[in-house]
Motif scaffolding. Structure first.
Motif, PDB file in Angstrom:
ATOM      1  N   ILE A  54     -34.480 -30.708  75.801  1.00 37.93           N
ATOM      2  CA  ILE A  54     -34.221 -30.643  77.241  1.00 37.93           C
ATOM      3  C   ILE A  54     -32.727 -30.483  77.529  1.00 37.93           C
ATOM      4  N   PRO A  55     -31.843 -31.251  76.892  1.00 43.32           N
ATOM      5  CA  PRO A  55     -30.413 -31.025  77.130  1.00 43.32           C
ATOM      6  C   PRO A  55     -29.933 -29.640  76.673  1.00 43.32           C
ATOM      7  N   ILE A  56     -30.496 -29.125  75.570  1.00 46.78           N
ATOM      8  CA  ILE A  56     -30.094 -27.793  75.104  1.00 46.78           C
ATOM      9  C   ILE A  56     -30.480 -26.736  76.133  1.00 46.78           C
ATOM     10  N   VAL A  57     -31.711 -26.766  76.583  1.00 42.11           N
ATOM     11  CA  VAL A  57     -32.153 -25.751  77.551  1.00 42.11           C
ATOM     12  C   VAL A  57     -31.420 -25.923  78.876  1.00 42.11           C
ATOM     13  N   SER A  58     -31.154 -27.144  79.279  1.00 45.01           N
ATOM     14  CA  SER A  58     -30.360 -27.371  80.500  1.00 45.01           C
ATOM     15  C   SER A  58     -28.968 -26.757  80.363  1.00 45.01           C
ATOM     16  N   ALA A  59     -28.357 -26.951  79.208  1.00 49.72           N
ATOM     17  CA  ALA A  59     -27.015 -26.403  78.971  1.00 49.72           C
ATOM     18  C   ALA A  59     -27.047 -24.877  78.914  1.00 49.72           C
ATOM     19  N   MET A  60     -28.076 -24.311  78.307  1.00 48.53           N
ATOM     20  CA  MET A  60     -28.194 -22.853  78.270  1.00 48.53           C
ATOM     21  C   MET A  60     -28.371 -22.296  79.677  1.00 48.53           C
ATOM     22  N   SER A  61     -29.125 -22.992  80.500  1.00 43.13           N
ATOM     23  CA  SER A  61     -29.292 -22.578  81.890  1.00 43.13           C
ATOM     24  C   SER A  61     -27.949 -22.578  82.618  1.00 43.13           C
ATOM     25  N   PHE A  62     -27.128 -23.587  82.340  1.00 40.04           N
ATOM     26  CA  PHE A  62     -25.793 -23.640  82.947  1.00 40.04           C
ATOM     27  C   PHE A  62     -24.971 -22.422  82.538  1.00 40.04           C
ATOM     28  N   VAL A  63     -24.987 -22.076  81.256  1.00 41.79           N
ATOM     29  CA  VAL A  63     -24.225 -20.912  80.781  1.00 41.79           C
ATOM     30  C   VAL A  63     -24.733 -19.647  81.467  1.00 41.79           C
ATOM     31  N   GLU A  64     -26.031 -19.502  81.565  1.00 40.79           N
ATOM     32  CA  GLU A  64     -26.621 -18.287  82.131  1.00 40.79           C
ATOM     33  C   GLU A  64     -26.420 -18.171  83.641  1.00 40.79           C
ATOM     34  N   ASN A  65     -26.437 -19.311  84.343  1.00 39.87           N
ATOM     35  CA  ASN A  65     -26.424 -19.273  85.806  1.00 39.87           C
ATOM     36  C   ASN A  65     -25.150 -19.785  86.462  1.00 39.87           C
ATOM     37  N   GLY A  66     -24.330 -20.508  85.701  1.00 41.87           N
ATOM     38  CA  GLY A  66     -23.076 -21.004  86.251  1.00 41.87           C
ATOM     39  C   GLY A  66     -23.200 -22.255  87.106  1.00 41.87           C
ATOM     40  N   VAL A  67     -24.399 -22.791  87.195  1.00 43.01           N
ATOM     41  CA  VAL A  67     -24.614 -24.032  87.943  1.00 43.01           C
ATOM     42  C   VAL A  67     -25.506 -24.944  87.100  1.00 43.01           C
ATOM     43  N   PRO A  68     -25.374 -26.256  87.285  1.00 39.46           N
ATOM     44  CA  PRO A  68     -26.229 -27.164  86.516  1.00 39.46           C
ATOM     45  C   PRO A  68     -27.712 -26.937  86.830  1.00 39.46           C
ATOM     46  N   ALA A  69     -28.527 -27.068  85.811  1.00 47.33           N
ATOM     47  CA  ALA A  69     -29.970 -26.952  85.991  1.00 47.33           C
ATOM     48  C   ALA A  69     -30.487 -28.163  86.745  1.00 47.33           C
ATOM     49  N   VAL A  70     -31.573 -27.971  87.470  1.00 45.04           N
ATOM     50  CA  VAL A  70     -32.252 -29.088  88.129  1.00 45.04           C
ATOM     51  C   VAL A  70     -33.080 -29.791  87.060  1.00 45.04           C
ATOM     52  N   ALA A  71     -32.727 -31.027  86.781  1.00 41.59           N
ATOM     53  CA  ALA A  71     -33.347 -31.763  85.676  1.00 41.59           C
ATOM     54  C   ALA A  71     -34.868 -31.808  85.794  1.00 41.59           C
ATOM     55  N   ALA A  72     -35.383 -32.004  86.983  1.00 37.97           N
ATOM     56  CA  ALA A  72     -36.834 -32.077  87.167  1.00 37.97           C
ATOM     57  C   ALA A  72     -37.509 -30.763  86.782  1.00 37.97           C
ATOM     58  N   ASP A  73     -36.857 -29.640  87.039  1.00 39.29           N
ATOM     59  CA  ASP A  73     -37.422 -28.337  86.668  1.00 39.29           C
ATOM     60  C   ASP A  73     -37.462 -28.157  85.159  1.00 39.29           C
ATOM     61  N   VAL A  74     -36.395 -28.564  84.481  1.00 37.07           N
ATOM     62  CA  VAL A  74     -36.347 -28.435  83.025  1.00 37.07           C
ATOM     63  C   VAL A  74     -37.392 -29.347  82.395  1.00 37.07           C
ATOM     64  N   LYS A  75     -37.503 -30.557  82.893  1.00 36.93           N
ATOM     65  CA  LYS A  75     -38.508 -31.498  82.368  1.00 36.93           C
ATOM     66  C   LYS A  75     -39.919 -30.980  82.610  1.00 36.93           C
ATOM     67  N   ALA A  76     -40.153 -30.371  83.772  1.00 33.60           N
ATOM     68  CA  ALA A  76     -41.464 -29.785  84.053  1.00 33.60           C
ATOM     69  C   ALA A  76     -41.740 -28.628  83.094  1.00 33.60           C
ATOM     70  N   GLY A  77     -40.714 -27.849  82.773  1.00 33.30           N
ATOM     71  CA  GLY A  77     -40.858 -26.774  81.800  1.00 33.30           C
ATOM     72  C   GLY A  77     -41.227 -27.310  80.433  1.00 33.30           C
ATOM     73  N   TRP A  78     -40.626 -28.439  80.051  1.00 35.14           N
ATOM     74  CA  TRP A  78     -40.968 -29.075  78.778  1.00 35.14           C
ATOM     75  C   TRP A  78     -42.437 -29.484  78.759  1.00 35.14           C
ATOM     76  N   GLU A  79     -42.888 -30.097  79.845  1.00 33.49           N
ATOM     77  CA  GLU A  79     -44.284 -30.534  79.917  1.00 33.49           C
ATOM     78  C   GLU A  79     -45.237 -29.342  79.807  1.00 33.49           C
ATOM     79  N   LEU A  80     -44.886 -28.224  80.423  1.00 33.45           N
ATOM     80  CA  LEU A  80     -45.708 -27.016  80.298  1.00 33.45           C
ATOM     81  C   LEU A  80     -45.693 -26.496  78.866  1.00 33.45           C
ATOM     82  N   PHE A  81     -44.533 -26.559  78.226  1.00 34.22           N
ATOM     83  CA  PHE A  81     -44.420 -26.142  76.832  1.00 34.22           C
ATOM     84  C   PHE A  81     -45.345 -26.975  75.948  1.00 34.22           C
ATOM     85  N   ILE A  82     -45.325 -28.272  76.136  1.00 41.90           N
ATOM     86  CA  ILE A  82     -46.172 -29.168  75.344  1.00 41.90           C
ATOM     87  C   ILE A  82     -47.660 -28.917  75.639  1.00 41.90           C
TER      88      ILE A  82
END
Length: 99
Positions: A67-95
């Motif tokens: 989750i921290p890796i994908v959040s950080a990659m999102s920051f690099v790609e978009n220039g703004v911090p990722a919304v933690a709830a969205d990244v966590k929801a993405g993890w749950e979908l992945f699982i």
């Protein structure tokens, strides 16, 4: 957004399973190759923001690492911090919907 983050988790997991990329450096070098990107800066930013050593072996099954890796990659790609709830929801979908 959650499905987009799920896609990133799937992609990084695929890099590990199919291509043997088991470090942050290897994954990002494949995702953002030097011919198109400033790969070293990308790796440094993700490593610093996620607190993951770029050369340590990582498990794509580890929620606390991924989750921290994908959040950080999102920051690099978009220039703004990722919304933690969205990244966590993405993890749950992945699982839930593992390829």
């Amino acid at each position: 957004m959650a499905w987009g983050y799920r896609a990133m988790f799937v992609l990084l997991d695929t890099y590990k399973r199919r291509h043997g990329c088991d470090t942050l450096r290897q994954m990002i070098s494949r995702y953002a190759p030097p011919v198109e990107n400033h790969t070293a800066a990308y790796i440094d930013t993700v490593a610093n923001r996620s607190f993951v050593n770029p050369d340590s072996r990582i498990s794509t099954d580890n929620r606390e690492v991924m989750i921290p890796i994908v959040s950080a990659m999102s920051f690099v790609e978009n220039g703004v911090p990722a919304v933690a709830a969205d990244v966590k929801a993405g993890w749950e979908l992945f699982i839930k919907y593992r390829p």
